[in-house]
Design a protein around this motif. Structure first.
Motif, short mmCIF file in Angstrom:
data_model
loop_
_atom_site.label_atom_id
_atom_site.label_comp_id
_atom_site.label_asym_id
_atom_site.label_seq_id
_atom_site.Cartn_x
_atom_site.Cartn_y
_atom_site.Cartn_z
N GLU A 1 0.71 -1.10 0.01
CA GLU A 1 -0.09 0.17 0.18
C GLU A 1 0.74 1.24 -0.14
O GLU A 1 0.84 2.23 -0.72
N SER A 2 1.88 1.35 0.90
CA SER A 2 2.53 2.61 1.07
C SER A 2 3.58 2.73 -0.18
O SER A 2 3.79 3.92 -0.45
N ASP A 3 4.02 1.60 -0.39
CA ASP A 3 5.06 1.44 -1.50
C ASP A 3 4.48 2.29 -2.74
O ASP A 3 5.14 2.70 -3.60
N LEU A 4 3.37 1.66 -3.11
CA LEU A 4 2.64 1.98 -4.05
C LEU A 4 2.34 3.48 -4.57
O LEU A 4 2.33 4.00 -5.45
N ILE A 5 1.89 4.17 -3.32
CA ILE A 5 1.60 5.74 -3.38
C ILE A 5 2.82 6.30 -3.53
O ILE A 5 2.77 7.33 -4.39
N ARG A 6 4.17 5.77 -3.07
CA ARG A 6 5.22 6.30 -3.17
C ARG A 6 5.79 6.46 -4.64
O ARG A 6 6.17 7.05 -5.14
N GLU A 7 5.62 5.08 -5.27
CA GLU A 7 5.94 4.93 -6.59
C GLU A 7 5.05 5.89 -7.53
O GLU A 7 5.52 6.22 -8.68
N VAL A 8 3.61 6.05 -7.19
CA VAL A 8 2.83 6.66 -8.27
C VAL A 8 3.28 8.29 -8.04
O VAL A 8 3.44 8.90 -9.08
N THR A 9 3.98 8.81 -6.92
CA THR A 9 4.40 9.75 -6.60
C THR A 9 5.69 9.89 -7.66
O THR A 9 5.88 11.02 -8.36
N ASN A 10 6.62 9.08 -7.49
CA ASN A 10 8.07 9.17 -8.06
C ASN A 10 7.52 9.40 -9.51
O ASN A 10 8.41 9.85 -10.20
N MET B 1 -7.67 -4.18 -3.01
CA MET B 1 -7.32 -4.71 -4.17
C MET B 1 -6.49 -3.44 -4.80
O MET B 1 -6.97 -2.31 -5.17
N LEU B 2 -5.21 -3.55 -4.63
CA LEU B 2 -4.34 -2.83 -5.28
C LEU B 2 -3.83 -3.00 -6.70
O LEU B 2 -3.32 -4.14 -6.62
N LEU B 3 -4.35 -2.14 -7.52
CA LEU B 3 -4.33 -2.54 -9.01
C LEU B 3 -3.38 -1.55 -9.71
O LEU B 3 -3.73 -0.40 -9.59
N ASN B 4 -2.41 -2.14 -10.28
CA ASN B 4 -1.54 -1.15 -11.03
C ASN B 4 -1.94 -1.44 -12.66
O ASN B 4 -1.41 -2.59 -13.16
N ASN B 5 -2.43 -0.43 -13.46
CA ASN B 5 -2.56 -0.68 -14.96
C ASN B 5 -1.56 -0.04 -15.61
O ASN B 5 -1.48 1.12 -15.27
N MET B 6 -0.73 -0.52 -16.37
CA MET B 6 0.40 0.26 -17.00
C MET B 6 0.36 -0.27 -18.59
O MET B 6 -0.01 -1.27 -18.87
#
Ligand SMILES: Cc1cc2nc3c(=O)[nH]c(=O)nc-3n(C[C@H](O)[C@H](O)[C@H](O)COP(=O)(O)OP(=O)(O)OC[C@H]3O[C@@H](n4cnc5c(N)ncnc54)[C@H](O)[C@@H]3O)c2cc1C
Length: 495
Positions: free
Chosen positions: A247-256, A282-287
């Motif tokens: 969860e917190s890694d994902l928000i950090r990487e979206v910011t980065n 449900m942490l989903l990353n679409n790229m």
């Protein structure tokens, strides 16, 4: 009356038909009778199979309203005559495209008339354009484009309609490189309130052309979208499902990702979902990456997150990507959504994330046993493309939205319609809090994406007073009696 007769109403018979209509107006205020007489195969009445299947084909329960009749025109000339009848009867009506908007009353209506555009979904390939009937779904557009080895800017999910997505703006896999989906329209064929059929493009009716790119149903019914085609090879991308631990890694990487040098080939939609009653994430990353063989450096941070619970990445056409992510919406699902926009900063997304967490806690305590999915989704805002000619979205020409702005989409999906007003208050409250934090941080952006907005949000306020005044003038020029302001009640209105 047969369909071939009714679709080719001869000029000699027109006066007789008009007399019939006026007699009907005098004796019965419903336009469904003359519509049924003229177009018996295309007029659906309650308690018939076609009516029921039309209603149940709306994506969300909010679309399950009960019109007095549904008319499904099959040609521009039929629809022009239908508009004339609706004008004569002064009937309130709805225009339905793909039926995917979650706002009640946007594309259906109780007790009045709904025009179901899905009878008009012919697609023709022209020179540098796809001519797309306004009732088509994006999957059908991509099928036609793939067959000719060309691409168009379109929706990212095949089941969504061309009509609503494009007139509201439209975010596509290509949008950070090429602009809004509406910027890819070369020409709109439109029926105005006086039932005339006109074309709006860069040289013919240019003010209407601009207004339709973001003006929804405020000016007329679009019957055909001529979409610019271009050559594009396959695209890399797909979906990664991450565990709660990310969860917190994902928000950090979206910011980065947003703070790093902007990369127009990289497109992401990151979703923080929370499910009740099992309290799971449900942490989903679409790229997606437009150049499949390139290094994709800008996405490395997002790609590195572990553990991955599931990952599906392919190299495919935009159409194939759109089909892969089109999961069916379970019958009986209600949806609410709303949106806002912020300017990226090192801290803003972390602060917004706290609102996602506190809202998740709030719904857990208020509705512990309910079947609710709640999500915050982040994505970049499309590029402005002056080379396509202006649109009406009101984004300042000095802004670089694809680099600086983040769109936040807040959604609820749930099974119990009785929760709607409580969830609506929570959704709008959460967006207010986000806007408040963004203001404090100097990151507030007024623009709100129409196709994601809740009906109570002031979308046109975000377009700016100057743009709205211009659009009002265009509406008065092309629709002097205000049919599309007053008779077409669904959607965001200018007046
Ligand atoms: C599963 C899903 C995926 C989505 N993916 C994307 C995406 O990738 N990119 C994106 O930008 N948005 C996306 N959206 C949001 C989408 O753009 C809006 O929901 C849009 O309103 C859907 O258009 P529609 O034609 O299906 O909807 P409808 O509910 O049929 O119509 C929406 C509005 O458009 C008006 N309208 C429709 N057709 C016409 C016409 N021919 N002339 C005039 N007015 C018309 C209607 O009157 C109504 O007010 C998605 C939504 C869902 C549910």
């Amino acid at each position: 009356m047969t369909r071939s007769f009714s679709s080719h109403l001869s000029i000699c018979l027109l006066p007789a038909v008009l007399l019939l209509i006026h007699a009907a107006i005098a004796s019965d205020p419903s336009p469904c009778d003359p519509l049924s007489a003229l177009y018996p195969d295309q007029l659906f009445l309650p308690n018939t199979t076609l009516y029921t299947s039309s209603i149940s084909s709306y994506a969300w329960m909010s679309g399950h309203l009960q019109p007095a009749c549904i008319i499904q025109p099959q040609s521009t000339s039929q629809l022009s005559f239908i508009i004339k009848i609706l004008a004569d009867f002064n009937t309130t009506f709805a225009i339905r495209g793909g039926g995917h908007n979650a706002n009640p009353g946007f594309s259906n209506i109780d007790n009045e008339v709904t025009i179901d555009m899905r009878g008009m979904r012919q697609i023709e390939v022209g020179d540098g354009v796809l001519r797309v009937g306004a009732g088509a779904l994006w999957g059908e557009v991509y099928d036609a484009a793939d067959a000719k080895n060309v691409s168009v800017m379109g929706g990212r999910i095949s089941t969504v309609g061309v009509g609503g997505l494009t007139t509201g703006g439209g975010m596509s896999i290509f949008s950070l490189d090429r602009g809004w989906v509406c910027d890819g329209v070369k020409n709109f064929e439109v029926i105005l309130s006086n039932s005339s059929v006109i074309n709006a493009n860069a040289t013919s009716n240019p003010s209407l052309f601009r207004s339709l790119k973001g003006g929804l149903n405020n000016f007329g019914v679009v019957t055909r979208f001529d979409l610019t085609t271009f050559k594009h090879g396959p695209i890399w991308g797909g979906t990664t499902l991450l565990s709660n631990a990310s969860e917190s890694d994902l928000i950090r990487e979206v910011t980065n990702f947003k703070m790093a040098k902007h990369d127009p080939s990289a497109h992401t939609v990151t979703i923080f979902g929370y499910n009740l009653p099992d309290k799971s994430y449900m942490l989903l990353n679409n790229m997606w990456y437009l150049k499949p063989n390139a290094n994709k450096t800008s996405l490395h941070g997002l790609m590195s997150l572990e553990p991955k619970l599931n990952q599906s990445l392919v190299v495919a056409s935009a159409g194939e990507h759109a089909r892969r992510v089109a999961t069916p919406i379970p019958a009986g699902t209600w949806a609410l959504w709303g949106t806002t926009t912020v300017s990226i900063s090192p801290t803003i997304l972390f602060k917004i994330h706290e609102i996602w967490k506190s809202t998740s806690s709030l719904i857990t305590s208020k509705f512990p046993a309910s079947d609710i999915n709640f999500a915050f989704g982040y994505q970049s805002v499309p590029k402005s493309t002056p080379e396509s000619g202006p649109n009406s979205l009101g984004i300042p020409s000095t802004a670089v939205p694809e680099r600086d702005w983040v769109n936040l989409l807040v959604t609820f999906q749930y099974q119990d319609g009785a929760l709607t007003s409580d969830l609506e208050a929570i959704l709008l409250g959460a967006i207010d809090k986000v806007d408040g934090i963004a203001r404090e941080e100097g990151a507030h952006v007024k623009y709100k994406y129409m196709d994601y907005a809740h009906w109570k949000q002031d979308v046109f306020g975000g377009y700016g007073a100057e743009e709205v005044e211009r659009m009002k003038g265009v509406a008065q020029d092309y629709d002097p009696l205000g049919m599309f302001q007053h008779q077409v009640t669904g959607g965001f209105k200018l007046f």
